[in-house]
Design an enzyme around this catalytic site. Structure first.
Site, PDB file in Angstrom:
ATOM      1  N   GLY A 264       7.718  18.861 -36.068  1.00 41.69           N
ATOM      2  CA  GLY A 264       7.442  17.513 -35.405  1.00 41.69           C
ATOM      3  C   GLY A 264       7.997  16.391 -36.125  1.00 41.69           C
ATOM      4  N   HIS A 265       7.177  14.880 -36.139  1.00 39.40           N
ATOM      5  CA  HIS A 265       7.469  13.902 -36.563  1.00 39.40           C
ATOM      6  C   HIS A 265       6.972  13.913 -38.111  1.00 39.40           C
ATOM      7  CE1 HIS A 265       8.231   9.809 -36.534  1.00 39.40           C
ATOM      8  NE2 HIS A 265       7.320   9.271 -36.970  1.00 39.40           N
TER       9      HIS A 265
END
Length: 295
Positions: A264-265
């Site tokens: 993810g981020h």
């Protein structure tokens, strides 16, 4: 074990905290963190690069362990944060460096590159956007609404990004195995952005974020003209900046290395070893790793 130093220094009348490791005469790599974290996000990457590089990871003003003057005593803009970063590097004698940027670190890094193109030996962007293609409308619309009009309603909506649940969402979204992510990460970040007055700092930066998009055409021109070696390593499950933001770098740098990884981020929290391997291989093959010195 690699020795990682945790330092403070005065820059333009403010105390900035930074992590530093590696030989001072080695090629320099500057790590620029995003929202809502700090150089804490690089706590494992710093020692992993320091055997070959002089690694510097500052906390932006208002984040982490750097000073956080109230918003009515400092104009929190990305221009100002970039200026402080440039002044810090100048004080440390670092005039040429590769930069690793993520989230907020990207627009800070883009300003550094535009203001001093000759300083940049290479760019690593990890979920650090430079193209409108990468924005997820569902996430960013509340920021654009707040920029357009500051009302109790738009402020309430954008303040959700400062909540523990929203920060936890940033860490876990898109991660195939959420048990790999330590809960300390989102609790650490939430505690720091929850300090008295820090909410106003973050709101000012939300307001200023829209100033980053008009820089993009100049940045793209810089990429085409100067052709810095570039690695885009991206958590493909990011719902803030999508993989389209990574692929877009090839529009201006056809030789850019683009890797989309499961994650993810905050990719370093779940795919650290993969990122380290890609970054080390990239730096060795770029001008940043072939004898370029940081001072």
């Amino acid at each position: 074990m690699v020795a990682v130093h945790h330092r403070y220094t005065g820059v333009q009348g403010r105390q900035l905290f930074y992590r530093e490791a590696g030989a001072a005469d080695a090629p320099a790599v500057v790590l620029l963190h995003g929202f809502p974290t700090s150089s804490f996000m690089f706590r494992h990457l710093v020692p992993a690069l320091a055997d070959r590089y002089h690694v510097i990871a500052p906390d932006h003003l208002g984040f982490g362990l750097s000073d956080a003057p109230p918003a009515d005593q400092f104009d929190y803009t990305f221009d100002a944060l970039a200026g402080l970063t440039a002044a810090l590097l100048d004080k440390l004698g670092v005039s040429r460096y590769a930069m690793y940027v993520q989230d907020y670190g990207a627009p800070i890094g883009w300003r550094l590159a535009l203001n001093d193109p000759g300083a940049i030996t290479a760019i690593i962007t990890q979920n650090g956007n430079a193209y409108e293609a990468g924005f997820v409308d569902a996430f960013w619309q509340v920021v654009w609404d707040y920029r357009r009009e500051q009302t109790p309603q738009t402020e309430k909506a954008v303040r959700q990004a400062l909540t523990l649940d929203a920060i936890k969402w940033q860490y876990l979204t898109g991660v195939p195995d959420p048990t790999l992510i330590s809960p300390e990460t989102w609790h650490h970040d939430h505690a720091l952005v929850s300090r008295p007055g820090n909410d106003r700092i973050q709101l000012d930066l939300f307001l200023d974020y829209a100033t980053n998009l008009p820089l993009y055409p100049r940045l793209h021109e810089y990429l085409r003209a100067h052709r810095p070696p570039l690695l885009a390593v991206w958590g493909k499950g990011d719902e803030i900046f999508t993989p389209a933001g990574a692929r877009a770098f090839a529009d201006d740098l056809p030789d850019a290395r683009i890797h989309l990884l499961d994650g993810g981020h905050f990719l370093l929290e779940s795919a650290l070893d993969d990122v380290i391997a890609l970054v080390r291989d990239f730096l060795v093959g770029s001008s940043a790793g072939r004898g370029q010195r940081g001072t």
